[in-house]
Design an enzyme around this catalytic site. Structure first.
Site, short mmCIF file in Angstrom:
data_model
loop_
_atom_site.label_atom_id
_atom_site.label_comp_id
_atom_site.label_asym_id
_atom_site.label_seq_id
_atom_site.Cartn_x
_atom_site.Cartn_y
_atom_site.Cartn_z
N HIS A 277 32.64 35.97 41.30
CA HIS A 277 34.03 36.28 41.17
C HIS A 277 34.27 36.31 42.97
CE1 HIS A 277 33.50 37.30 37.17
NE2 HIS A 277 33.00 38.56 37.48
N ASP A 328 29.27 35.74 31.94
CA ASP A 328 29.76 37.05 32.14
C ASP A 328 30.01 37.98 31.04
OD1 ASP A 328 30.98 39.26 33.69
OD2 ASP A 328 32.52 38.16 34.41
C1 NGQ Z 1 31.05 44.65 34.68
N1 NGQ Z 1 32.54 43.15 34.91
O1 NGQ Z 1 30.24 45.28 35.62
O2 NGQ Z 1 30.71 44.63 33.64
C2 NGQ Z 1 32.31 44.19 35.43
C3 NGQ Z 1 33.43 45.29 35.20
C4 NGQ Z 1 33.53 46.49 37.19
C5 NGQ Z 1 33.23 42.09 35.48
N2 NGQ Z 1 33.25 42.19 36.63
C6 NGQ Z 1 33.12 46.50 35.86
N3 NGQ Z 1 33.73 40.89 34.85
O3 NGQ Z 1 33.58 45.68 38.01
O4 NGQ Z 1 33.62 47.68 37.71
ZN ZN Z 2 29.95 40.89 36.08
#
Ligand code: NGQ
Ligand code: ZN
Length: 461
Positions: A277, A328
């Site tokens: 990302h 993801d």
């Molecule tokens: C995650 N998901 O760790 O699952 C993250 C969200 C965050 C994505 N970045 C949680 N898509 O980044 O704090």
């Molecule tokens: Zn992630």
């Protein structure tokens, strides 16, 4: 064609050097490609029932989130965002048990294989019991996930996550995040345990993943990467880097720098790194990533689902940046959908067509599949991503009888595979020389689905 294969004949195959006809593949008992020779006679080798391609690499998965797919699509009381989705995800995480995590991962890995992914990078942060205390075996959850991958047959690069803080500047974590937290030495113990347990399996690789700049401090980040690379100089390092505008703003407020600039100043990424990302990257940050040789880990369907934004691919490609894709949140498990939306996002933003290609190599389908497979293999430190001697025998066979492939040759096959219709055109899937999907079927699919269903009923009751 069954089980472990030593030879395969293909009318058409996409080799590292390009499309070739009448290819005879020979595989070693260790699961590598010994040779891929065009212009061979069909001989007695089993014949692939359609075009053969390198398997796709999924560089970024949170397996447990598969069970949340389609369950966060209800409007809340106020505006919904990445951050409200994250609260819902935290609510779900609260109750998950090791058995459930293993069952969800196994179901996911069956699906990923069937869609044409042959390897997965598991960015794993659900380490501890619900109250935040370690299981008796601190690597319990990691071992469950890797075990699921190996039982189902997908290759895995396991990336235990370093998570210690709730925001930039070492803020305290919230209650739900306690299951994720480890000091660097504890995290490195998990890395060691998984590495030792699966030392003899060429389809398991271990790296580490600082979760995000929000979840580490400069010290814990540097220490973890230094020790990881002292023990394994080529271990992959993955990080969520700049997914949300708020993340960029908070990083600026904390450090005076944008996240990607901060990373280059403090823990400079190189070709062992995957920046997941890098959505909110400005022109100079794009250039820095491209020049570093790090892989940009793009997850277009999740980035769309969560309302992240669109990665600026054209300047990155112009600077010869390396990219790969990830499923993801696993609301989509299809590499076709990931790559299609990677291209479509660019088209929608720029009001142009055929962005991921150039007049010298005009096929968008070929550009996407080849680059993402090669970049993915780099990000997972797996000798794969292209079909040539010495690489792992990770390949897929498309359905040569599918109407969308009728009469197609070479790159036209890839354009049709990625941009025509919605059927899954993947028929057979081989990982490390072993057929894991044959004729669209995975031998463990029913057992995995039953265990997944049981876990979901428990979780939703
Ligand atoms: C995650 N998901 O760790 O699952 C993250 C969200 C965050 C994505 N970045 C949680 N898509 O980044 O704090
Ligand atoms: Zn992630």
């Amino acid at each position: 064609m069954t089980g472990t294969e030593s030879r395969l004949f293909a009318d058409q195959a996409l080799l590292a050097s390009g499309w070739a006809e009448d290819v005879l593949f020979q595989f070693g008992a260790d699961g590598t490609i010994l040779s891929a020779a065009p212009g061979a006679a069909a001989q007695s080798a089993p014949k692939a029932s359609g075009p053969v391609l390198p398997g796709m690499v999924d560089v970024h998965s949170h397996a447990f989130q598969r069970a949340l797919a389609g369950r966060t699509e209800r409007a809340g009381p106020g505006p919904d965002s990445f951050w409200t989705w994250r609260e819902a995800m935290y609510g779900f995480v609260r109750r998950l048990t090791p058995d459930q995590v293993e069952a969800i991962a196994a179901q996911l890995y069956v699906e990923l294989l069937k869609q044409g992914y042959t390897a997965v990078g598991e960015f794993h942060y659900l380490h501890h019991a619900p109250d935040g205390s370690p299981y008796d075996e601190i690597a319990e959850m990691s071992l469950r996930v890797v075990t699921a991958a190996r039982q189902i047959g997908i290759a895995i690069t396991h990336l235990p996550v370093l998570y210690g803080f709730g925001g930039f500047g070492g803020l305290d974590v919230g209650e739900a995040q306690r299951r994720f937290c480890n000091a660097p030495d504890a995290l490195l113990r998990i890395v060691d345990t998984v590495r030792n347990r699966f030392r003899d399996d060429p389809d398991v690789r271990v790296g580490a993943a600082p979760h995000s700049l929000r979840a580490v401090t400069p010290e814990t980040l540097s220490e973890t990467v230094a020790v990881l690379h002292a023990e394994d100089p080529v271990a992959p390092v993955h990080i969520h880097i700049a997914e949300q505008q708020k993340e960029v703003d908070d990083c600026l407020a904390w450090s005076g720098m944008r996240p990607i600039d901060w990373l280059f100043a403090n823990a400079p990424p190189d070709l062992r790194w995957c920046l997941v990302h890098a959505t909110h990257a400005n022109e100079s940050e794009i250039m820095r990533i491209a020049q570093s040789g790090a892989v940009a880990g793009l997850c277009p369907t999740t980035e769309a689902n969560l309302g992240d934004g669109i990665f600026p691919l054209p300047p990155y490609l112009a600077a010869h940046g390396i990219y790969a894709v990830g499923s993801d949140s696993n609301s989509s498990v299809s590499p076709v959908e990931e790559l299609r939306w990677l291209e479509y996002g660019q088209r929608l933003r720029d009001q142009q067509r055929n962005v991921t290609a150039d007049p010298g190599r005009p096929s968008v389908g070929a550009a996407l599949w080849r680059a993402a497979a090669v970049g993915g293999a780099q990000a997972l430190a797996r000798p794969a991503g292209a079909l040539e001697a010495g690489k792992r025998a990770d390949l897929i066979v498309l359905d040569g009888n599918h109407v969308d492939l009728a009469g197609r040759q070479g790159d036209d096959i890839l354009d049709a595979f990625l941009f025509a219709g919605n059927d899954c055109k993947v028929r057979d899937v081989m990982v490390g020389g072993v057929w894991r999907v044959m004729d669209g079927q995975h031998a463990a699919a029913e057992i995995a689905a039953a265990a997944y269903g049981k876990s979901l009923r428990e979780l939703l009751s």
